[in-house]
Design an enzyme around this catalytic site. Structure first.
Site, PDB file in Angstrom:
ATOM      1  N   HIS A 119       0.583  -3.842  -7.107  1.00  3.95           N
ATOM      2  CA  HIS A 119      -0.875  -3.831  -6.921  1.00  3.95           C
ATOM      3  C   HIS A 119      -1.610  -3.851  -8.254  1.00  3.95           C
ATOM      4  CE1 HIS A 119      -1.174   0.442  -8.043  1.00  3.95           C
ATOM      5  NE2 HIS A 119      -0.126   0.652  -7.257  1.00  3.95           N
TER       6      HIS A 119
ATOM      7  N   CYS B  94       5.385   2.645  -7.981  1.00  4.44           N
ATOM      8  CA  CYS B  94       4.797   1.333  -7.724  1.00  4.44           C
ATOM      9  C   CYS B  94       4.722   0.513  -9.008  1.00  4.44           C
ATOM     10  CB  CYS B  94       3.409   1.475  -7.115  1.00  4.44           C
ATOM     11  SG  CYS B  94       3.441   2.004  -5.396  1.00  4.44           S
TER      12      CYS B  94
END
Length: 257
Positions: free
Chosen positions: A179, A195
């Site tokens: 992201h 992440c």
């Protein structure tokens, strides 16, 4: 007979007025005729509330993203490099050790992006696939993260202030994702809870290339990738399996890590 003269006179006055207006219009130079020329104030367009800082609009993405990407050192900026692994075009490979993400183009080439990866104790490796894509995603911190950091909000709506940034690509059924970020200074660092984060400019570019179902290979931190570009050639490692049961999500380094 006498009743027809007033009608003709009124018609004549209207015709004269129309003729005069048309003449005035034709005498205004082309390109300078506008609402103010005829005594009308121009209408001012007002932005929607989300355009004033919480912009999801397309027009606001590029200027903001360009400013973020300009902060990166040269090695972390998007570039096409030689790529020696055998993954097919469309595959994503994460070189955890060197904080790079490769999008495989095929024919020995890949687009390389600088990324932020998991901090100590939160790096992982394995093979996943992109299960979902979202623009300006909302953020729901998982229970494990809230347990570690109880001061975190339980929900943050999508927008420039959201830790997930402009785009998110979800990996399988896990809490891991690729992201954007609202803190581009964390790119190239070991900062997240697992992440993979890119600048908003880079994640928008990658998002447009990646399809749902795309293969994602995350390499172990101690296993360098065999790829060329501005870096020397290195050995090709084997990927390990994704740890099960862990929930992790990255957040803004300035407020959480």
């Amino acid at each position: 007979m006498t009743s027809s003269f007033p009608v003709r006179r009124r018609f004549s006055l209207r015709a004269m007025a129309a003729s005069a207006f048309a003449t005035a219009l034709l005498t205004v130079p082309f390109g300078s005729a506008n609402a103010q020329s005829f005594g009308y104030a121009p209408m001012q367009l007002q932005p929607y509330p989300q355009d004033q800082g919480y912009s999801r609009g397309y027009g606001s993405e590029a200027p903001q993203a360009a400013d973020e990407d300009a902060q990166l050192p040269d090695r972390l900026r998007k570039q096409i490099v030689s790529f020696d692994r055998s993954e097919p075009a469309g595959t994503i490979v994460i070189d955890t050790n060197n904080t790079y993400l490769y999008y495989v183009l095929g024919q020995g080439r890949a687009i390389r992006y600088g990324v932020g990866v998991g901090r100590e104790g939160f790096t992982w490796s394995g093979v996943q696939s992109v299960s979902r894509k979202a623009e300006w995603p909302d953020w729901h911190p998982p229970a494990e993260m809230i347990a570690r950091q109880p001061y975190l909000p339980r929900f943050v709506a999508g927008g420039p202030g959201n830790p997930l940034g402009a785009r998110a690509m979800y990996l399988g059924s896990s809490e891991y994702r690729i992201h954007g970020t609202n803190d581009p200074s964390t790119i190239g660092k070991f900062v997240s809870s697992g992440c993979i984060r890119l600048t908003n400019e880079d994640v928008i570019d990658l998002f447009g290339r990646v399809n749902v179902g795309a293969k994602v290979v995350v390499l172990p931190k101690n296993a360098p990738l065999m790829a060329r570009g501005s870096d020397p050639a290195r050995k090709r490692p084997a990927a390990t399996t994704l740890p099960s049961g862990r929930q992790a999500l990255n957040t803004s380094a300035s407020s959480v890590n």
